[in-house]
Design an enzyme around this catalytic site. Structure first.
Site, PDB file in Angstrom:
ATOM      1  N   GLU A  88      -7.102   0.649  -4.778  1.00  0.00           N
ATOM      2  CA  GLU A  88      -7.151   0.584  -3.305  1.00  0.00           C
ATOM      3  C   GLU A  88      -8.511   0.099  -2.787  1.00  0.00           C
ATOM      4  OE1 GLU A  88      -5.860   4.524  -2.333  1.00  0.00           O
ATOM      5  OE2 GLU A  88      -3.806   4.100  -2.945  1.00  0.00           O
ATOM      6  N   ASP A 124     -13.131   5.742   2.814  1.00  0.00           N
ATOM      7  CA  ASP A 124     -11.723   5.856   3.210  1.00  0.00           C
ATOM      8  C   ASP A 124     -11.438   7.260   3.754  1.00  0.00           C
ATOM      9  OD1 ASP A 124      -8.978   6.061   3.376  1.00  0.00           O
ATOM     10  OD2 ASP A 124      -8.569   5.177   1.416  1.00  0.00           O
ATOM     11  N   ASP A 141       0.888  -1.161   0.000  1.00  0.00           N
ATOM     12  CA  ASP A 141       0.000   0.000   0.000  1.00  0.00           C
ATOM     13  C   ASP A 141       0.928   1.214   0.000  1.00  0.00           C
ATOM     14  OD1 ASP A 141      -1.639   2.119   0.625  1.00  0.00           O
ATOM     15  OD2 ASP A 141      -2.451   1.259   2.478  1.00  0.00           O
ATOM     16  N   LYS A 181       3.272  11.040  -3.696  1.00  0.00           N
ATOM     17  CA  LYS A 181       2.210  10.400  -4.479  1.00  0.00           C
ATOM     18  C   LYS A 181       1.353  11.444  -5.213  1.00  0.00           C
ATOM     19  CE  LYS A 181      -1.434   6.953  -3.662  1.00  0.00           C
ATOM     20  NZ  LYS A 181      -1.903   5.978  -2.668  1.00  0.00           N
TER      21      LYS A 181
END
Ligand code: AMP
Length: 619
Positions: free
Chosen positions: A187, A209, A25, A87
């Site tokens: 994800e 999330d 992850d 990211k």
């Protein structure tokens, strides 16, 4: 030379050794690595027992990059050389990110030719691929150290909304350190896999999330082991940090703190975070800060964070609306991210969806665990029955060609996102338009497949049949949306269409289509061979006829008669013969007309050479 091993006929199959693959992850704030260890998939800790690796890399001129909590601790001391949230830079152009407040401290290399947001550090210019590679390298080291074995591959998770460039750069980062990427996995899909939801026949899953600084909601539909992202939504500026700030503001107001020093502000924020964590397990927490004492109850916390929680629910509502689904249609809600530990969030989600969300797996680890499960399957440690098909095209996608045949461009079970191109040409002399018919299914004839869309490519320059080059590109994005583009290569003229291949298609329909295609496989092959033979024959007859219109006088009467007879015979076979008969007669016509073709060629070469000097001809 490598020898291939062949097992003895009838001999016992040898049990293959357990192969090591990890799930990664690769997060904006923290990254994790997991692997199958006996009982199940577990997140692997570093030497100090920590399983969360802060996604922060510090560069210095004289040492290797430092990754993780040590790098994060020095970020305020040396902000220019400590890179966080890389990211958010992946797959982006410098112009898109240089003004963003969280990247203000960096000096970007404006001279770099490819426009990537590369950062100038004491150890040289670092682009987002390199920084991501340094994080991956640390995770690989952590995994190999913990497992005491060499890794053979990894499944890396990416947000569902990542585009092709962002996905490609994630893969490039892995390549840079020689890490074999078995698959990139969305994800939310990984989170659903961690809860075993992929083993169900069908269903809809909302993945909620809520992390430290961002909020993402994904709505997935599962059909026959295939997850499809129906809609995504979120807020890049909403997360646990906002809940911390709400507590800080409340304490300041209760205690009457007017102005605090920056050190006290930082302390109070830290304190607020710890109170928030305690409130996830208790009804009230007491506060002692700078001489003020008081307490914060769960119900006070609910009041002061009500607006934030409401924002998360509004996003869920929007995502459902985008997917045109009612809340009752949702079968499961999976909670991801540290902030979903807050009871206020869990309760609001339960109230909105009318059912309790899944919370058994640690919300920090759930994505990594799903990736680890998938990695274990892909590396071959599970039997074929366990094999998961995730984020793939459930049926082939193709285009209609002459004879109402289907040319498959993207075969069924291809991992998405994917792009594939094939070149086609015109059938008739002077053809200036081409009708494109996009179909879905496994059968050979268009009439046996599902029609998805039709469009036309116009303004093709007139040419002889077969000379034009039309490139048709099929692209399926991560959400399953298909774009088909046709381009005439000499002029660049284009036409494009977009469709959602899954629209109106349920698991039963897919299964039925596959069943019918298996049952008809042989008949389909025969009809395809027949149609292809018919087309080939017609093309030859058309070519001979148009050549005779121009150069018919090159033929003697007897030769012309012979060709006429052969054409007549072939035409009758096209109407009622088998593919083998048509094929043989086509060959025969080809043979009979070859002398005519040779004479024409001599004539035209002769004409082309007239007037050229001998020297030039010989060159
Ligand atoms: P993530 O980005 O998923 O690691 O989430 C980090 C966020 O989760 C931070 O805002 C943390 O304060 C929050 N968090 C972690 N544990 C808890 C907890 N027990 N209760 C409330 N929030 C938590």
């Amino acid at each position: 030379m490598a020898l291939l091993q062949i097992s003895e006929p009838g001999g016992k199959p040898t049990t293959p050794a357990h192969r090591i693959a990890v799930g990664i992850d690769l997060g904006t704030t923290n990254s994790l690595v997991s692997a199958s260890c006996g009982a199940g998939v577990e997140v692997l800790p570093d030497a100090s027992g920590n399983y969360l690796l802060p996604s922060v890399v510090a560069y210095a001129s004289d040492t290797d990059p430092v990754v993780g909590s040590v790098a994060r601790a020095q970020s305020t001391k040396d902000p220019k050389n400590t890179i966080s949230s890389v990211k958010r830079l992946l797959g982006r152009a410098l112009s898109e990110v240089e003004q963003a407040p969280q990247f203000k401290q960096y000096e970007f290399d404006a001279e770099r030719g490819d426009g990537a947001p590369a950062i100038v550090t004491a150890a040289g210019v670092k682009d987002p691929i390199q920084v991501s590679a340094d994080i991956l390298q640390t995770l690989v080291y952590q995994a190999e150290h913990s497992l005491k074995a060499k890794l053979e591959g990894a499944v890396i998770t990416v947000p569902a909304y990542f585009n092709d460039a962002q996905r490609q750069q994630t893969k490039d980062a892995a390549k840079l350190i020689g890490l074999n990427v078995l698959r990139l996995l969305n994800e939310p899909t990984a989170a659903a896999v961690a809860y075993g939801l992929d083993s169900k026949e069908q269903g809809t899953v909302v993945v909620f999330d809520l992390g430290g600084g961002t909020f993402d909601v994904s709505l997935l539909r599962l059909q026959s082991g295939v997850f499809e992202v129906l809609a995504t939504g979120g807020d890049t500026a909403l997360g646990g940090d906002d809940f911390d700030h709400a507590i800080v503001d409340w304490i300041k107001q209760q205690a009457g703190f007017q102005v605090l020093s920056s050190t006290d502000e930082a302390k109070l924020l830290h304190y607020a975070t710890s109170m928030k964590h305690q409130l996830s397990n208790s009804e009230e927490v007491s506060i002692e800060f700078n001489g003020w004492s008081g307490s914060l109850s769960a119900s006070d916390f609910r009041d002061i964070t009500e607006a934030l929680v409401k924002r998360t629910i509004l996003t869920c509502r929007r995502v459902l609306r985008d997917a045109q689904l009612e809340v009752e249609a949702i079968d499961n809600i999976v909670m991801v991210g540290g902030s979903t530990r807050m009871p206020v969030v869990r309760q609001a989600v339960e109230k909105f969806f009318g059912k309790a969300p899944l919370t058994d797996i640690d919300p920090d680890k759930v994505v990594a665990i799903g990736a680890g499960i998938q990695a274990d399957v892909l590396i071959g440690n599970k039997s074929a029955d366990d094999f998961l098909l995730l984020d793939v095209t459930p049926l082939s996608l193709g285009i209609e060609t002459m004879g109402e045949l289907v040319e498959k461009i993207i075969p069924r079970n291809t991992t998405i996102p994917v792009a594939k191109a094939q070149e086609f040409t015109t059938f008739k002399d002077g053809q200036t338009a081409m009708a494109l018919h996009v179909v879905q299914g496994e059968r050979e004839l268009v009439s046996d497949c599902r029609s998805l869309a039709r469009f036309e490519l116009r303004d093709i320059p007139p040419m002889v049949a077969g000379a034009a080059k039309i490139r048709v590109t099929f692209q399926v994005d991560a959400d399953g949306l298909l774009s088909v583009m046709a381009e005439e290569l000499s002029t660049g003229t284009k036409a494009e269409i977009q469709v959602k291949p899954s629209y109106g298609l349920n698991a039963d329909a897919i299964e039925e289509m596959l069943k019918v295609s298996h049952e008809n496989a042989k008949a389909d092959m025969e009809i395809r061979a027949l149609r292809e033979a018919q087309i080939e024959a017609k093309q030859l007859i058309d070519a001979i006829n148009s050549a005779r219109e121009i150069d018919g006088d090159l033929l003697e009467a007897s030769e012309a008669r012979q060709i006429d007879n052969a054409i007549e015979h072939l035409a009758s076979l096209i109407a009622s013969g088998t593919s083998v008969q048509i094929h043989e007669s086509t060959e025969e016509l080809n043979r009979i007309s070859s002398l005519f073709a040779a004479r024409r060629m001599d004539l035209h070469i002769g004409e082309a050479l007239k007037g050229e000097s001998i020297d030039k001809v010989e060159q």
